[in-house]
Design a protein around this motif. Structure first.
Motif, PDB file in Angstrom:
ATOM      1  N   GLY A 266      -4.684  -8.291   4.693  1.00  0.00           N
ATOM      2  CA  GLY A 266      -3.744  -8.554   5.780  1.00  0.00           C
ATOM      3  C   GLY A 266      -3.010  -7.289   6.173  1.00  0.00           C
ATOM      4  O   GLY A 266      -2.768  -6.414   5.343  1.00  0.00           O
ATOM      5  N   GLU A 267      -2.681  -7.184   7.446  1.00  0.00           N
ATOM      6  CA  GLU A 267      -2.067  -5.978   8.009  1.00  0.00           C
ATOM      7  C   GLU A 267      -0.648  -5.730   7.509  1.00  0.00           C
ATOM      8  O   GLU A 267      -0.291  -4.639   7.144  1.00  0.00           O
ATOM      9  N   GLY A 268       0.188  -6.740   7.533  1.00  0.00           N
ATOM     10  CA  GLY A 268       1.615  -6.530   7.318  1.00  0.00           C
ATOM     11  C   GLY A 268       2.108  -6.675   5.894  1.00  0.00           C
ATOM     12  O   GLY A 268       3.281  -6.463   5.633  1.00  0.00           O
ATOM     13  N   GLY A 269       1.229  -6.998   4.996  1.00  0.00           N
ATOM     14  CA  GLY A 269       1.669  -7.235   3.623  1.00  0.00           C
ATOM     15  C   GLY A 269       1.931  -5.946   2.863  1.00  0.00           C
ATOM     16  O   GLY A 269       1.763  -4.830   3.371  1.00  0.00           O
ATOM     17  N   LEU A 270       2.350  -6.120   1.641  1.00  0.00           N
ATOM     18  CA  LEU A 270       2.665  -4.988   0.775  1.00  0.00           C
ATOM     19  C   LEU A 270       1.438  -4.101   0.557  1.00  0.00           C
ATOM     20  O   LEU A 270       1.535  -2.878   0.585  1.00  0.00           O
ATOM     21  N   VAL A 271       0.280  -4.722   0.367  1.00  0.00           N
ATOM     22  CA  VAL A 271      -0.947  -3.957   0.145  1.00  0.00           C
ATOM     23  C   VAL A 271      -1.276  -3.118   1.382  1.00  0.00           C
ATOM     24  O   VAL A 271      -1.620  -1.943   1.275  1.00  0.00           O
ATOM     25  N   GLY A 272      -1.148  -3.708   2.552  1.00  0.00           N
ATOM     26  CA  GLY A 272      -1.418  -2.980   3.797  1.00  0.00           C
ATOM     27  C   GLY A 272      -0.491  -1.792   3.983  1.00  0.00           C
ATOM     28  O   GLY A 272      -0.925  -0.705   4.361  1.00  0.00           O
ATOM     29  N   LYS A 273       0.785  -1.982   3.690  1.00  0.00           N
ATOM     30  CA  LYS A 273       1.758  -0.896   3.804  1.00  0.00           C
ATOM     31  C   LYS A 273       1.477   0.201   2.768  1.00  0.00           C
ATOM     32  O   LYS A 273       1.621   1.390   3.056  1.00  0.00           O
ATOM     33  N   THR A 274       1.086  -0.202   1.570  1.00  0.00           N
ATOM     34  CA  THR A 274       0.750   0.769   0.524  1.00  0.00           C
ATOM     35  C   THR A 274      -0.468   1.579   0.920  1.00  0.00           C
ATOM     36  O   THR A 274      -0.505   2.804   0.722  1.00  0.00           O
ATOM     37  N   VAL A 275      -1.458   0.919   1.491  1.00  0.00           N
ATOM     38  CA  VAL A 275      -2.665   1.608   1.955  1.00  0.00           C
ATOM     39  C   VAL A 275      -2.307   2.622   3.039  1.00  0.00           C
ATOM     40  O   VAL A 275      -2.797   3.757   3.026  1.00  0.00           O
ATOM     41  N   ASP A 276      -1.449   2.226   3.960  1.00  0.00           N
ATOM     42  CA  ASP A 276      -1.026   3.155   5.018  1.00  0.00           C
ATOM     43  C   ASP A 276      -0.319   4.378   4.438  1.00  0.00           C
ATOM     44  O   ASP A 276      -0.606   5.510   4.818  1.00  0.00           O
ATOM     45  N   SER A 277       0.607   4.149   3.532  1.00  0.00           N
ATOM     46  CA  SER A 277       1.371   5.254   2.940  1.00  0.00           C
ATOM     47  C   SER A 277       0.476   6.184   2.137  1.00  0.00           C
ATOM     48  O   SER A 277       0.559   7.411   2.261  1.00  0.00           O
ATOM     49  N   SER A 278      -0.375   5.616   1.309  1.00  0.00           N
ATOM     50  CA  SER A 278      -1.243   6.472   0.499  1.00  0.00           C
ATOM     51  C   SER A 278      -2.252   7.199   1.375  1.00  0.00           C
ATOM     52  O   SER A 278      -2.599   8.355   1.107  1.00  0.00           O
ATOM     53  N   GLY A 279      -2.702   6.560   2.453  1.00  0.00           N
ATOM     54  CA  GLY A 279      -3.610   7.221   3.388  1.00  0.00           C
ATOM     55  C   GLY A 279      -2.960   8.421   4.044  1.00  0.00           C
ATOM     56  O   GLY A 279      -3.597   9.477   4.209  1.00  0.00           O
ATOM     57  N   LYS A 280      -1.692   8.283   4.426  1.00  0.00           N
ATOM     58  CA  LYS A 280      -0.971   9.403   5.030  1.00  0.00           C
ATOM     59  C   LYS A 280      -0.845  10.574   4.053  1.00  0.00           C
ATOM     60  O   LYS A 280      -0.980  11.732   4.430  1.00  0.00           O
ATOM     61  N   ILE A 281      -0.599  10.254   2.788  1.00  0.00           N
ATOM     62  CA  ILE A 281      -0.470  11.303   1.763  1.00  0.00           C
ATOM     63  C   ILE A 281      -1.793  12.044   1.592  1.00  0.00           C
ATOM     64  O   ILE A 281      -1.834  13.281   1.582  1.00  0.00           O
ATOM     65  N   VAL A 282      -2.890  11.292   1.496  1.00  0.00           N
ATOM     66  CA  VAL A 282      -4.208  11.909   1.318  1.00  0.00           C
ATOM     67  C   VAL A 282      -4.554  12.792   2.523  1.00  0.00           C
ATOM     68  O   VAL A 282      -5.054  13.908   2.369  1.00  0.00           O
ATOM     69  N   LYS A 283      -4.248  12.293   3.707  1.00  0.00           N
ATOM     70  CA  LYS A 283      -4.534  13.081   4.923  1.00  0.00           C
ATOM     71  C   LYS A 283      -3.705  14.366   4.955  1.00  0.00           C
ATOM     72  O   LYS A 283      -4.209  15.426   5.337  1.00  0.00           O
TER      73      LYS A 283
END
Length: 90
Positions: free
Chosen positions: A40-57
């Motif tokens: 799901g887009e708005g859940g905790l997992v989705g937000k964590t994926v977004d944050s970790s993706g930004k860090i990796v990028k």
């Protein structure tokens, strides 16, 4: 990905670095979409994926910039040394 004209202008090392950086960005985006489609887009997992993706990028971008600056600096140093070492005396 980059085209042939940019690769020729940037040189082999910088071209490979750019390609690797783009690959990392694409992989992060794709994996993020897959995880969020499952969780799901708005859940905790989705937000964590977004944050970790930004860090990796950001890390990938930093590495790409370091390689680019190192190549530029090395090229300038080599050019200056070559000019001084092989300069013909008049």
């Amino acid at each position: 990905m980059t085209n042939n004209n940019n690769e020729r202008n940037d040189g082999l090392i910088k071209g490979i670095s750019k390609e690797a950086n783009e690959f990392v960005h694409h992989t992060v985006d794709t994996s993020g979409k897959i995880v969020k489609s499952i969780s799901g887009e708005g859940g905790l997992v989705g937000k964590t994926v977004d944050s970790s993706g930004k860090i990796v990028k950001k890390i990938s971008d930093t590495g790409n910039n370091v390689i680019g600056n190192t190549v530029d600096t090395s090229s300038k140093v080599f050019k200056n040394v070559s000019e001084k070492a092989f300069k013909k005396k008049k």
